[in-house]
Write a protein that holds these residues in place. Structure first.
Motif, PDB file in Angstrom:
ATOM      1  N   ALA A 160      12.670  -1.696 -51.093  1.00 13.56           N
ATOM      2  CA  ALA A 160      12.043  -0.424 -51.435  1.00 13.56           C
ATOM      3  C   ALA A 160      10.530  -0.587 -51.585  1.00 13.56           C
ATOM      4  CB  ALA A 160      12.645   0.123 -52.724  1.00 13.56           C
ATOM      5  N   GLU A 161      10.114  -1.739 -52.089  1.00  6.22           N
ATOM      6  CA  GLU A 161       8.682  -1.995 -52.255  1.00  6.22           C
ATOM      7  C   GLU A 161       7.975  -2.033 -50.901  1.00  6.22           C
ATOM      8  OE1 GLU A 161       5.667  -5.242 -54.366  1.00  6.22           O
ATOM      9  OE2 GLU A 161       7.829  -5.576 -54.378  1.00  6.22           O
ATOM     10  N   GLU A 162       8.588  -2.718 -49.932  1.00  2.00           N
ATOM     11  CA  GLU A 162       8.006  -2.773 -48.587  1.00  2.00           C
ATOM     12  C   GLU A 162       8.035  -1.395 -47.922  1.00  2.00           C
ATOM     13  OE1 GLU A 162       9.362  -7.382 -47.536  1.00  2.00           O
ATOM     14  OE2 GLU A 162      10.566  -5.680 -46.858  1.00  2.00           O
ATOM     15  N   ALA A 163       9.112  -0.648 -48.168  1.00  2.18           N
ATOM     16  CA  ALA A 163       9.258   0.668 -47.551  1.00  2.18           C
ATOM     17  C   ALA A 163       8.240   1.673 -48.069  1.00  2.18           C
ATOM     18  CB  ALA A 163      10.667   1.192 -47.792  1.00  2.18           C
ATOM     19  N   SER A 164       7.764   1.491 -49.276  1.00  3.93           N
ATOM     20  CA  SER A 164       6.859   2.465 -49.894  1.00  3.93           C
ATOM     21  C   SER A 164       5.555   2.621 -49.123  1.00  3.93           C
ATOM     22  CB  SER A 164       6.568   2.082 -51.342  1.00  3.93           C
ATOM     23  OG  SER A 164       5.846   0.861 -51.396  1.00  3.93           O
ATOM     24  N   GLY A 165       5.210   1.624 -48.328  1.00  2.00           N
ATOM     25  CA  GLY A 165       3.980   1.689 -47.554  1.00  2.00           C
ATOM     26  C   GLY A 165       4.156   2.276 -46.166  1.00  2.00           C
ATOM     27  N   LEU A 166       5.350   2.779 -45.845  1.00  2.00           N
ATOM     28  CA  LEU A 166       5.626   3.334 -44.526  1.00  2.00           C
ATOM     29  C   LEU A 166       6.017   4.809 -44.630  1.00  2.00           C
ATOM     30  CD1 LEU A 166       7.778   0.429 -43.041  1.00  2.00           C
ATOM     31  CD2 LEU A 166       5.472   1.064 -42.323  1.00  2.00           C
TER      32      LEU A 166
END
Length: 331
Positions: A160-166
């Motif tokens: 979810a942390e990585e996804a937050s930037g997309l």
């Protein structure tokens, strides 16, 4: 006498040459997604040919492919109004949020389970028959494609942390946006015809909710990754406007329905093989294909179900959600 026979034969030849011009009934068959020569476009052509053949040319079917009659929403408007008679489409949920059943995240978890649920007599199929009837549409069956994923440019996300930037494009179908958001992504609702430009110009970082075919076929020049999150089992819908159906004589109704069933059965047979083919084609084209582990999928399913299923219950009703909970596969 000979001259009369020659004239009769000549008239018959002219009628045969004119073909559809002599049809008693003309039907419009359309899709909102898929150009001529695409899998869905081929399915349209197949349905049309079977109807024309089965009625001996008494019914002519005019086929309209993606964007021929307007945007996804505009074509569905025409379908509801009866200006389009038959469709293989991916319906928007603006008319009835219960159509969100089609997009319930992590409702089925494997091909065999999906086929059993969606085919005639299956529990999902029976829900959809009632919903479509309320909309003035006759639901014949699904046109299955496969499990979807998140396609992205430049980077991909496994947390979810990585996804937050997309920021990921989603279609205007509840609960597509909510499902992608539950994995941590930002979302933007963009019409299908504008997706390539939106990715190319950086308005969004990728496309969500589609099987790999669409992202490979239309966006491979602007996408780098395809993450098979398997949120939804994506299927088009084979259906007809109820008014158009009722205007047909019973013998033509039988032909139209049998032709629809043939198209559906062929799609069931071909879908998994076709999906695997396009996975390989995407890899050859340079896209990185990511297949989460069963453990990772289980965590995704747990999170998305917890966030999205209560929202669905509020909008499509507890009766439908109780059926989904009672039948949904375990992950």
């Amino acid at each position: 006498m000979l001259m009369k026979k020659i004239m009769a034969l000549g008239a018959a030849a002219v009628m045969m040459a004119l073909g559809p011009a002599w049809a008693e009934t003309q039907l419009k068959l359309a899709t909102d997604s898929g150009a001529k020569g695409s899998p869905s476009g081929d399915a349209l052509d197949r349905w049309a040919a079977l109807v024309e053949e089965g009625t001996g040319g008494e019914v002519q079917v005019d086929v309209f492919y993606q964007n021929d009659l307007g945007s996804q929403a505009e074509v569905f408007d025409l379908f509801i109004a009866g200006d389009v008679d038959m469709m293989i489409n991916w319906p928007i949920t603006a008319y009835d949020e219960r159509l969100g059943v089609l997009f319930t995240p992590y409702m089925v978890t494997g091909w065999e389970e999906a086929f059993e649920a969606y085919k005639p007599g299956g529990w999902v199929n029976e829900i959809l028959v009632g919903i479509y009837d309320d909309l003035g549409l006759r639901f014949f069956g699904p046109w299955p494609e496969g499990f979807n994923g998140i396609a992205s440019r430049g980077k991909y996300a496994m947390t979810a942390e990585e996804a937050s930037g997309l920021k990921i494009r989603v279609p205007a179908m509840f609960p597509m946006a909510e499902s992608v958001q539950a994995l941590g992504y930002q979302t933007a609702t963009i019409d299908w015809s504008e997706v390539f430009t939106a990715i190319q110009t950086g308005v969004v970082d990728g496309d969500g909710a589609n099987i790999i075919y669409w992202d490979y076929e239309y966006f491979r020049d602007v996408l780098d990754y395809y993450n098979q999150t398997r949120m939804q089992f994506v299927t088009g819908v084979i259906a007809m406007n109820s008014g158009s159906w009722e205007n047909l004589p019973s013998e033509h109704q039988e032909v139209v329905q049998e032709a629809a069933m043939t198209v559906m059965e062929e799609a069931f047979e071909q879908a998994q093989e076709r999906d695997q083919y396009y996975i390989e084609q995407a890899k050859k084209a340079g896209m990185t294909y990511i297949e989460p582990s069963e453990e990772e999928l289980a965590e995704m399913a747990k999170k998305v179900r917890a966030d999205v299923w209560p929202l669905m219950e509020e909008r499509i009703g507890s009766e439908i959600m109780d059926t989904i909970r009672a039948n949904a596969g375990e992950h």
